[in-house]
Write an enzyme that holds these catalytic residues in place. Structure first.
Site, PDB file in Angstrom:
ATOM      1  N   ASN A  42      -1.222   3.274   0.734  1.00  0.00           N
ATOM      2  CA  ASN A  42      -1.912   2.003   0.916  1.00  0.00           C
ATOM      3  C   ASN A  42      -1.266   1.242   2.066  1.00  0.00           C
ATOM      4  OD1 ASN A  42       0.302   1.773  -0.996  1.00  0.00           O
ATOM      5  ND2 ASN A  42      -0.388  -0.289  -1.498  1.00  0.00           N
ATOM      6  N   GLU A  44      -1.349  -2.590   3.477  1.00  0.00           N
ATOM      7  CA  GLU A  44      -1.798  -3.959   3.219  1.00  0.00           C
ATOM      8  C   GLU A  44      -1.881  -4.780   4.497  1.00  0.00           C
ATOM      9  OE1 GLU A  44      -0.153  -4.477  -1.317  1.00  0.00           O
ATOM     10  OE2 GLU A  44       0.851  -5.587   0.268  1.00  0.00           O
ATOM     11  N   CYS A  53      -6.734   1.380   0.891  1.00  0.00           N
ATOM     12  CA  CYS A  53      -6.101   2.101  -0.211  1.00  0.00           C
ATOM     13  C   CYS A  53      -5.614   3.485   0.221  1.00  0.00           C
ATOM     14  CB  CYS A  53      -7.082   2.258  -1.367  1.00  0.00           C
ATOM     15  SG  CYS A  53      -7.637   0.706  -2.081  1.00  0.00           S
ATOM     16  N   GLU A  55      -6.071   6.362  -1.243  1.00  0.00           N
ATOM     17  CA  GLU A  55      -7.082   7.400  -1.386  1.00  0.00           C
ATOM     18  C   GLU A  55      -7.999   7.456  -0.171  1.00  0.00           C
ATOM     19  OE1 GLU A  55      -5.981   5.019  -3.550  1.00  0.00           O
ATOM     20  OE2 GLU A  55      -7.158   5.235  -5.381  1.00  0.00           O
ATOM     21  N   CYS A  86      -9.746   2.413  -7.263  1.00  0.00           N
ATOM     22  CA  CYS A  86     -10.628   1.239  -7.255  1.00  0.00           C
ATOM     23  C   CYS A  86     -12.073   1.686  -7.014  1.00  0.00           C
ATOM     24  CB  CYS A  86     -10.170   0.244  -6.185  1.00  0.00           C
ATOM     25  SG  CYS A  86     -10.573   0.726  -4.488  1.00  0.00           S
ATOM     26  N   CYS A  89     -12.801   3.177  -3.469  1.00  0.00           N
ATOM     27  CA  CYS A  89     -12.301   4.554  -3.340  1.00  0.00           C
ATOM     28  C   CYS A  89     -13.171   5.525  -4.138  1.00  0.00           C
ATOM     29  CB  CYS A  89     -10.853   4.637  -3.798  1.00  0.00           C
ATOM     30  SG  CYS A  89      -9.719   3.804  -2.668  1.00  0.00           S
TER      31      CYS A  89
END
Length: 126
Positions: A42, A44, A53, A55, A86, A89
């Site tokens: 991830n 940010e 993310c 993934e 999430c 994803c």
């Protein structure tokens, strides 16, 4: 490739996480039908919607290298239960038809689900 090997790759990529705001490190590794593994973490941003993310990072890396067919994806985080992807994803996993999702945590708990179990009413091209 065994599930535990893909989880280990995801764990390695977790260490590259850029998560100064949440301190929530996530790693992912996607296995292509050609046998290649692409990892991601991830990343940010202080503008939270701009965060990506692990993934999606892994999947997009694979796609940017010409891969379009996938066998599985593993994700790992320091969560009480195996880490679940999430919604964004999940939809990307649907787009690329990733049939096997391996969710893990740092304690060694693992849960494996199919794409259909993860997203029973997903948006598709049909």
């Amino acid at each position: 490739m065994e599930d535990k090997e893909l989880i280990a790759a995801a764990k390695k990529y977790r260490e590259f996480s850029y998560s100064p705001y949440s301190k929530f490190k996530v790693g992912a590794a996607v296995l292509t039908k050609k046998g290649n593994v692409y990892g991601g973490c991830n990343v940010e941003n202080s503008s939270f919607p701009m965060t990506n993310c692990a993934e999606r990072t892994a999947i997009f890396k694979a796609v940017s290298e010409g891969e379009r067919e996938f066998e599985a994806i593993a994700l790992i985080a320091d969560t009480p239960e195996p880490c679940s992807p999430c919604g964004a994803c999940r939809q990307v996993m649907v787009e690329f038809k990733i049939p096997k999702i391996i969710m893990a945590n740092m304690k060694g708990d693992v849960q494996v689900v199919t794409l259909e179990e993860l997203m029973p009413y997903a948006f598709t091209e049909f």
